[in-house]
Each structure stands twice: as C-alpha cells, then as structure tokens.
Write an enzyme that holds these catalytic residues in place. Structure first.
Site, PDB file in Angstrom:
ATOM      1  N   SER A 251       0.859  -1.166   0.000  1.00  0.00           N
ATOM      2  CA  SER A 251       0.000   0.000   0.000  1.00  0.00           C
ATOM      3  C   SER A 251       0.896   1.216   0.000  1.00  0.00           C
ATOM      4  O   SER A 251       2.101   1.103   0.177  1.00  0.00           O
ATOM      5  CB  SER A 251      -0.867   0.006   1.258  1.00  0.00           C
ATOM      6  N   LYS A 252       0.296   2.380  -0.170  1.00  0.00           N
ATOM      7  CA  LYS A 252       1.182   3.537  -0.267  1.00  0.00           C
ATOM      8  C   LYS A 252       1.662   4.056   1.082  1.00  0.00           C
ATOM      9  O   LYS A 252       2.323   5.073   1.158  1.00  0.00           O
ATOM     10  CB  LYS A 252       0.549   4.640  -1.108  1.00  0.00           C
ATOM     11  N   ARG A 253       1.372   3.315   2.109  1.00  0.00           N
ATOM     12  CA  ARG A 253       1.863   3.688   3.439  1.00  0.00           C
ATOM     13  C   ARG A 253       3.370   3.835   3.481  1.00  0.00           C
ATOM     14  O   ARG A 253       3.911   4.694   4.144  1.00  0.00           O
ATOM     15  CB  ARG A 253       1.468   2.621   4.471  1.00  0.00           C
TER      16      ARG A 253
END
Length: 505
Positions: free
Chosen positions: A265-267
């Site tokens: 995810s873009k975390r």
RNA sequence: GCCCCCAUCGUCUAGAGGCCAAGGACACCUCCCUUUCAAGGAGGAGAUCAGGGGUUCGAAUCCCCUUGGGGGUACCA
C-alpha cells in the site's frame, strides 16, 4: 494430470489472455506485475492480450481511473489487442455495457435450477451476520430464500422487493480448483456461501461477470491476483453449471509491503505505477524489478533489459506462489543501473529533457539544437549519480544557470589560509582565461602545476574551484565539469568567489 | 472465529533426493581506484534451509504436525 508442460500454451485452443482491472483507482503495482506476466505470456504464444474493464461496482467507480490505468499500461509498454480504444470481435470490453448478457445468463441459471432469487434485505443480512459472529458461527448467508416457493416469491415481488440472484451451492461434496502454480486446492462445499451473482440494480457481481466474459471472450488462461483464490471454487461451479470449459488458472502471489505487513500500500512508499513514473523511474527498470518478484530465471542473471530477452526466458509456470515483499532499495538500484549502464546516452537525454524543461533549466531545446547537445553533455557527467530521472534538474542545475547559494566558508579547505585561497582562485581564473576549458588535459596540467607552485595538495586547490564553479562540494570530475560549464561562466564564477572572500576579510 | 495459500541469508531468490558443510542479487562492512561525490573493482559478514516428527542408504528438496506470515470471509473487485 492435466498439468501442462512448461513453456507451452497448454491447450489446443489459441492463447487468449486478459487483464481485467476495475476502475476504482490507479493501477496498483501488483496489477502491473500481473499484467506484465500475462502480456508476456500472450506475446510468447502469439496469442491475444485483451483488456477488459470490470466496472460493475457503481459505488466505487471512478471515471478518471480508466484513463489512468490505460496510461500506466502504455507507459509500461503493455499494449492490448482487444479492449478500449482497440476494439475487437468480443466487445464491448466494458462490463457495464454488457448487462443484458449477464442478466440473460443469470436467468438461464435460474431456470436450470442452479440459482435462486433472494429477497433478503441488507438489514436482515447484517442482523444474521451479527448473530452468527456473536454465537461464534462462521458468517455467511443463511440460505433463507433458497427454499421459497412460487407463491412466496410472488408475494415478495408484490411488496416491491427486487431480488438478487444467488448461486445454489451444493450442500456437501468438495470442489477442486486446479491452480497451475499450486496444484489442486480443495474446498468443502458446505463451507461455501450462496454467493450473489446478480445484484438488485441489475449489475452482475464479479463472479458472474468474470465467468461469462472469460467464456464469451474465449479466454484460454486466467491470470489474476492471489486474493481471488478463495472465490475460484465458485467460478468452477459456475463453469459446471453453464456446462462450459474452464480456462487454466494462475493465481499470482500478492506483493507485500517492505516490512511484510499486509499487501503493498502507499503507506511505505509508492504503490501505483504512475507514482513511479512521476518520480522518474524508467519503465524497463521497473519492469525488470517486478519480473523478479515471484519469478527468476536462474542463479546468476537478474538484468533483463529487453522485451525480446524476456520473451525468450519468461515462463509462467515457473512463477513462485509465495508472496514477496516489495523492496524500494532494489527497484531504486535497478533504476540507477539502467540509467547508468543500460540506457544509451541519447536515449537518457531524451528522457531527462521533460524534467529539465519543467525545472526551467532548458527551453524547447529540440534534438539537434546546441542547448540539447549541452544538456546531453551535462547528463553524461552526472548519470552515475542519478537514481531517478526526477533528480536530473538538481544534479545538473549548475551547468545551466547560476550556481546555488553556497557558504563562502566551504571555499576554504582545512589547513588553508583564506588569503591563499583568494590567490589560488585568482591564478586559476587567469589560467582558465588564457587556456580555455576545452582541453581537459591541458587545464589539468596547468592547475596541477599551480598547486605545486603554491605548495598546495591537488585537492586543496581543486575543491575551492569546484565550489566556486558548482556551488557544491560534490560534483563530477573537475576538468570535465569546467569544460561543460564553459570558459565564460567558469571565469565569472571564479571572480564571484574571489569577490566573496574579499568581502569576508 | 472459520476457510485457503505460503515458508532457503534482513530482503528478492537459485535449488525439482546425493553435484549444497547451500549459489547469486539488493542492503550492510572493509580495502582498492581517486581532485570531491558517485560509479567501478576486490574481499567480508550474513541461512544449523521456521521447529518437531516421519519416509529413505541419503532430505533444503517427499509426507504429517506445530508455529509464523499472508489472503479470503460484502448486493467490492
């Protein structure tokens, strides 16, 4: 037993594969990899690569994401033979334009007794689920409407309730999914849910649409993310209910975050293909890295610069079913490696130009212009430091415009007197004025001689010049830098440095 | 909770019963090159093949259990 030999198409049917994203956001890096594997497989077998848009979710639909997805695929060089903008004999390629097809097949299932109408409302379903969870029962539809008779259904209709259509799953027995990468995976039917096939808004769910479309579009091999494995038995049942032959199925492993916690995810960084493009990744470097996530050729080759080579070496059956973590370090290494060692300088220059333009360092500078040639020279000198195209402006700025602000103190090397530095810079300025900068060897010889004369080590002379000319303590080799910066600018910058040191006294 | 998948250096992986006291790549460390920073070159450290049982003359490779991780469990895909 029906395991197909490696490297062969595996069926008598012509190879037809598809990539079927749903337009709910940007194309995720995991999707790119699946698309890449699928596309290579198609190209290896002279098959068709179909792009199908699975826009059956009216709530999450985002129109912009269709353009964003197709743009990402094009950027990666993954072209489709059938699909949006390409047409084809099996269209339309938007599921939202195929509604009558799904509705008709759903009705057929109703008539053949493989499906039934369900009038349960969300409130009841929620309540049932809550109840099941509270009593520690596996959550799932309780098949309340499965046994409704004609009269009861008519009554519900009279109330104005529009039913959904659910699949009537056998209450016992086992369904086996033949996954090409994992072998047979079996599911107990009693644990499967009577899944909704057609929603009350007339749209199909993924399960219905994917089976019908894959069949109608004559898909021979299904490739899709791992997260679909649990619903594969449902699809097998649908194929059986329709009396259709199931394509061969490959579930590609998920890509996990760098720390291994959850799906990418873009975390922890970029997760969409376009985000990589925006940072200045080369599509072939990203492709190379992505290929190696779940696939490998042998124990020594990892760099596969061309599609041709990949076509010769990739093997879909060799994809590793275990999930892998995404390493930002390693993609970055590939990008740097491609920039520095794989891509030709002219090509690299071409790709850097948009960044340089956006930063205002160059104007139009069409190929063949002096400005373009100058940019090429600058890039040649810094490419060993460039990991991302996005770094090009910062790395080359001093070749184009004035030097950055710098601290006058950085002109003074350890153990050198400011007065000596001034003198050294003045003498260097005179040398550059007289000799010019085009002959690197000549200028180097004279500056080294100057250092000797002043009793300085080479570095003690070169560093102040470097700082004066580039504004930085790190730069490409000094003499090549001077050459590309040019005589006039070099002299001006040396003078400016001398002036600054004078003021400080 | 239940179902399913997966399991070799920190990470990506090679490995399909003996060629493995486990090879490569990224990251890390050292040295070399050197006017700086990189790049490059040469080395190093790093995995009792998750643990435990089997099967076998022999297992990282086959089977089982445990553990761990991940995925699924929607009128989302």
């Amino acid at each position: 037993m029906t395991q197909t030999p490696r490297g062969s198409a595996g069926t008598e049917r012509p190879v037809r594969v598809r990539f079927a994203p749903s337009p709910t956001g940007d194309l995720h890096i995991g999707g790119v990899r699946t698309a890449l594997f699928t596309w290579l497989f198609a190209r290896q077998h002279g098959g068709a690569f179909v792009l199908r848009i699975e826009d059956t979710d009216q709530k999450r639909y985002q129109e912009e994401s269709i353009a964003s997805i197709t743009s990402a695929l094009r950027w990666m060089g993954l072209d489709w033979d059938e699909g949006p903008d390409a047409g084809g004999k099996h269209g339309p390629y938007f599921q939202s334009q195929r509604l009558p097809l799904y509705q008709e097949e759903a009705r057929a299932l109703l008539h053949s007794g493989h499906a039934y109408e369900c009038f349960c409302q969300p409130e009841r379903l929620d309540a049932v689920r809550a109840q099941q969870i509270a009593s520690r029962q596996p959550p799932g539809y309780d098949r309340h409407c499965r046994t409704l008779n004609d009269e009861q259904r008519a009554a519900k209709r009279a109330e104005g309730i529009v039913p959904v259509i659910r699949l009537k799953i056998p209450l016992d027995g086992v369904t086996i999914v033949q996954d090409e990468l994992r072998g047979p995976v079996s599911y107990e039917n009693r644990l499967l849910e009577d899944a909704v096939l057609l929603k009350s808004d007339g749209f199909p769910t993924y399960h219905l649409a994917v089976v019908i479309d894959d069949h109608l579009m004559e898909i021979s091999h299904i490739t899709r993310g791992d997260e679909w494995l649990p619903s594969a038995p449902l699809h097998i049942m649908l194929y059986e209910a329709f009396g259709w032959e199931s394509p061969l199925i490959f579930h590609t492993p998920v890509i996990l975050n760098q720390d291994g916690r959850g799906k990418l995810s873009k975390r922890q960084g970029a997760a969409s293909a376009l985000a990589f493009r925006e940072q200045g990744y080369l599509p072939e470097a990203l492709r190379n890295y992505l290929m190696l996530l779940g696939w490998s050729y042998d124990d020594h080759q990892e760099v596969f610069p061309t599609v041709d080579e990949l076509l010769g070496k990739f093997d879909l059956w060799r994809v590793n079913p275990s999930p892998s973590r995404f390493s930002y370090d390693k993609v970055l290494w590939f990008n740097q490696h491609y920039i520095n060692h794989i891509i030709e300088l002219d090509d690299l220059t071409r790709r850097c130009m948009p960044w340089l333009r956006r930063a205002g360092l160059v104007g139009d500078a069409p190929e063949g212009s002096a400005a373009h040639a100058h940019a090429r020279e600058a890039i040649a000198l810094i490419k060993d430091k460039m990991k991302l195209l996005g770094e090009a402006p910062d790395l080359t700025r001093f070749f184009f415009t004035d030097v950055d602000e710098y601290d006058a103190a950085s002109l003074i090397q350890k153990n050198t007197e400011p007065a000596n530095v001034v003198l050294a810079l003045q003498r260097a300025r005179d040398i550059v004025s007289a000799t010019g900068v085009d002959d690197e060897a000549a200028i180097e010889e004279q500056l080294r001689a100057l250092a000797g004369e002043l009793g300085l080590k080479a570095g003690q002379l070169f560093m102040p010049i470097r700082v004066a000319v580039t504004g930085r303590t790190a730069s490409p080799g000094l003499f090549e830098t001077l050459r590309v910066v040019g005589q006039q600018r070099t002299v001006e910058r040396l003078d400016a440095a001398i002036a600054r040191l004078g003021q400080n006294d």
